[in-house]
Design a protein around this motif. Sequence first.
Motif, PDB file in Angstrom:
ATOM      1  N   HIS A 232     -37.856 -85.157  57.935  1.00 53.41           N
ATOM      2  CA  HIS A 232     -38.117 -84.619  56.597  1.00 53.41           C
ATOM      3  C   HIS A 232     -38.319 -85.683  55.510  1.00 53.41           C
ATOM      4  O   HIS A 232     -39.264 -85.612  54.731  1.00 53.41           O
ATOM      5  CB  HIS A 232     -37.013 -83.647  56.174  1.00 53.41           C
ATOM      6  CG  HIS A 232     -37.187 -83.144  54.784  1.00 53.41           C
ATOM      7  ND1 HIS A 232     -38.259 -82.363  54.404  1.00 53.41           N
ATOM      8  CD2 HIS A 232     -36.471 -83.350  53.651  1.00 53.41           C
ATOM      9  CE1 HIS A 232     -38.177 -82.100  53.109  1.00 53.41           C
ATOM     10  NE2 HIS A 232     -37.107 -82.684  52.620  1.00 53.41           N
ATOM     11  N   HIS A 264     -34.767 -88.830  47.822  1.00 53.82           N
ATOM     12  CA  HIS A 264     -34.559 -87.515  47.222  1.00 53.82           C
ATOM     13  C   HIS A 264     -33.490 -86.646  47.883  1.00 53.82           C
ATOM     14  O   HIS A 264     -32.865 -85.837  47.215  1.00 53.82           O
ATOM     15  CB  HIS A 264     -35.893 -86.741  47.139  1.00 53.82           C
ATOM     16  CG  HIS A 264     -36.230 -85.979  48.376  1.00 53.82           C
ATOM     17  ND1 HIS A 264     -36.781 -86.567  49.490  1.00 53.82           N
ATOM     18  CD2 HIS A 264     -36.093 -84.660  48.694  1.00 53.82           C
ATOM     19  CE1 HIS A 264     -36.969 -85.641  50.420  1.00 53.82           C
ATOM     20  NE2 HIS A 264     -36.559 -84.482  49.967  1.00 53.82           N
ATOM     21  N   ASP A 265     -33.273 -86.810  49.179  1.00 52.74           N
ATOM     22  CA  ASP A 265     -32.317 -85.913  49.837  1.00 52.74           C
ATOM     23  C   ASP A 265     -31.053 -86.616  50.332  1.00 52.74           C
ATOM     24  O   ASP A 265     -30.378 -86.105  51.224  1.00 52.74           O
ATOM     25  CB  ASP A 265     -33.000 -85.178  51.010  1.00 52.74           C
ATOM     26  CG  ASP A 265     -33.462 -83.771  50.614  1.00 52.74           C
ATOM     27  OD1 ASP A 265     -33.038 -83.287  49.543  1.00 52.74           O
ATOM     28  OD2 ASP A 265     -34.241 -83.163  51.370  1.00 52.74           O
ATOM     29  N   LYS A 268     -27.917 -84.613  50.879  1.00 47.61           N
ATOM     30  CA  LYS A 268     -27.736 -83.718  52.037  1.00 47.61           C
ATOM     31  C   LYS A 268     -26.591 -84.195  52.931  1.00 47.61           C
ATOM     32  O   LYS A 268     -26.091 -83.439  53.756  1.00 47.61           O
ATOM     33  CB  LYS A 268     -29.030 -83.648  52.860  1.00 47.61           C
ATOM     34  CG  LYS A 268     -30.149 -82.871  52.211  1.00 47.61           C
ATOM     35  CD  LYS A 268     -30.334 -81.501  52.874  1.00 47.61           C
ATOM     36  CE  LYS A 268     -31.358 -80.651  52.159  1.00 47.61           C
ATOM     37  NZ  LYS A 268     -32.728 -80.945  52.570  1.00 47.61           N
ATOM     38  N   HIS A 316     -36.722 -82.567  42.532  1.00 46.35           N
ATOM     39  CA  HIS A 316     -37.665 -82.005  43.504  1.00 46.35           C
ATOM     40  C   HIS A 316     -37.486 -80.510  43.739  1.00 46.35           C
ATOM     41  O   HIS A 316     -38.300 -79.897  44.419  1.00 46.35           O
ATOM     42  CB  HIS A 316     -37.606 -82.790  44.827  1.00 46.35           C
ATOM     43  CG  HIS A 316     -36.288 -82.710  45.537  1.00 46.35           C
ATOM     44  ND1 HIS A 316     -35.217 -83.501  45.217  1.00 46.35           N
ATOM     45  CD2 HIS A 316     -35.876 -81.928  46.555  1.00 46.35           C
ATOM     46  CE1 HIS A 316     -34.199 -83.216  46.020  1.00 46.35           C
ATOM     47  NE2 HIS A 316     -34.573 -82.263  46.838  1.00 46.35           N
ATOM     48  N   ASP A 345     -42.098 -81.950  49.054  1.00 48.77           N
ATOM     49  CA  ASP A 345     -40.868 -81.447  49.672  1.00 48.77           C
ATOM     50  C   ASP A 345     -41.117 -80.067  50.301  1.00 48.77           C
ATOM     51  O   ASP A 345     -40.691 -79.797  51.425  1.00 48.77           O
ATOM     52  CB  ASP A 345     -39.769 -81.365  48.597  1.00 48.77           C
ATOM     53  CG  ASP A 345     -38.434 -80.945  49.180  1.00 48.77           C
ATOM     54  OD1 ASP A 345     -37.948 -81.629  50.102  1.00 48.77           O
ATOM     55  OD2 ASP A 345     -37.891 -79.921  48.735  1.00 48.77           O
TER      56      ASP A 345
HETATM   57 FE   LIG Z   1     -36.070 -82.418  50.686  1.00 46.58          FE
END
Ligand SMILES: [Fe+2]
Length: 426
Positions: A232, A264-265, A268, A316, A345
């Motif tokens: 991703h 950006h992630d 997570k 995002h 995204d």
């Molecule tokens: Fe993402």
Amino acid sequence: MFRPQQKDFLLLDSIRAVQVIRRVLARIDTRLVSHGERVAFLAYSIIKDTPVEKEFDLHKLFILTTLHDVGAYKTEEIDNMVQFETETAFNHAVYGYLLLRHITPLAHAAEAILYHHTPYKELLKIDCDYKHYAQLIFLADRIDILHLSGKVPDLNAVIRSHAGNVFAPDLVELFISRNTDGAMTDMLDKERFMPLIREGFNKLKLTRSEILRYLYLIVFVIDFRSIYTTTHTVQTTGISAAIGRCLYLPEQQLFELTTGAFLHDLGKVSIPLSILEKPGTLTDMEMAVMRKHVTVTEDILSGIVDDTIFKIATRHHEKLDGSGYPNGLRGTDMTLCERIVAVADIVSALMGKRSYKEIFEDEKINFILRKMRDTKQLDQLAVNTMLRYYDTIKTAVKTENARVQQLYDTIYSEYALLTGMPKKDS
Ligand SMILES: [Fe+2]
Ligand SMILES: [Fe+2]
Ligand SMILES: [Fe+2]
């Protein structure tokens, strides 16, 4: 060995990259970071200014000690780690070794991570160029755990009792000679060792491509947690960069765009697998947890990256009509780069299989994008560019995705082989 296709796009120097890595690891478990730093301090203090010191490359030692438990992102592994003697197979050593070997510039030295829980006597029988690193990390690691337990009245005596069997005798003697009255271990309390660690971090003069590879390590630690997100980040970064290039953005802006997309992630890391991999729709409560990943990304990046990149990374999930999160921003508040990552995204999620959906056909992806553009959720220019160059962009990101998927498969099959675990479906 995985080498990123796009080189040197990351706008982060080594000090900032180290800060990002520390904060991400601390999100997994704060013990991971502080334990790594204490082990770095102990290992260095044991050999500093001794004849043994020249056997070590301090740069390597510093990174290996700091990251030695990077494979332990599973809580149960961290709990195992803090026991002194255990029969556990220490799967985190295997996973950490594979990550370091396949991704970082320390590929060869990664063996030190593989064997950092292997007793001296067993290690003697193994052919490994980095035995002395492994033994030093093992000794420093156990000293820290024993000291931290607070249950050992005479730590030096306990360590000595294991010399020649569990620990390398010469290293044990060096440690004991330097830890009279707890002179060395006392430094572990109240973080008195931190100045030395900071000095070490500051001396790490990494090249831009080395920094990028250490950051990839962290991104893959996060993305590889779930089979649904393995590619991703790489895919979102690739799509963002491709849209940016189609729009002829100037180089500086392209670098900001790709750096923001790449980071950006990171948040997570804090989302439980049960939510990341839940088949079907999330409940309101689960969705609230899922949305927190943006706030976590904000916490990780705050004060480290500049404002432009910070916003590209953390906006995002905002939508131009104000229906996005976390701040319900409106279109006028968002820059073109922020809007591009929002599109990338979504495209990446639509192109991939998720626990709640199959891979969508191109036609369906195009339809969804047009709809989101027409309802003013996504930026018109970014979506139109994506649609116009759809096939070119898809082909451009496909190769890199395939390489990351290959890396994931390799790491998991080698992990299964080394730990005797059943192979994870991919
Ligand atoms: Fe993402
Ligand atoms: Fe460990
Ligand atoms: Fe996200």
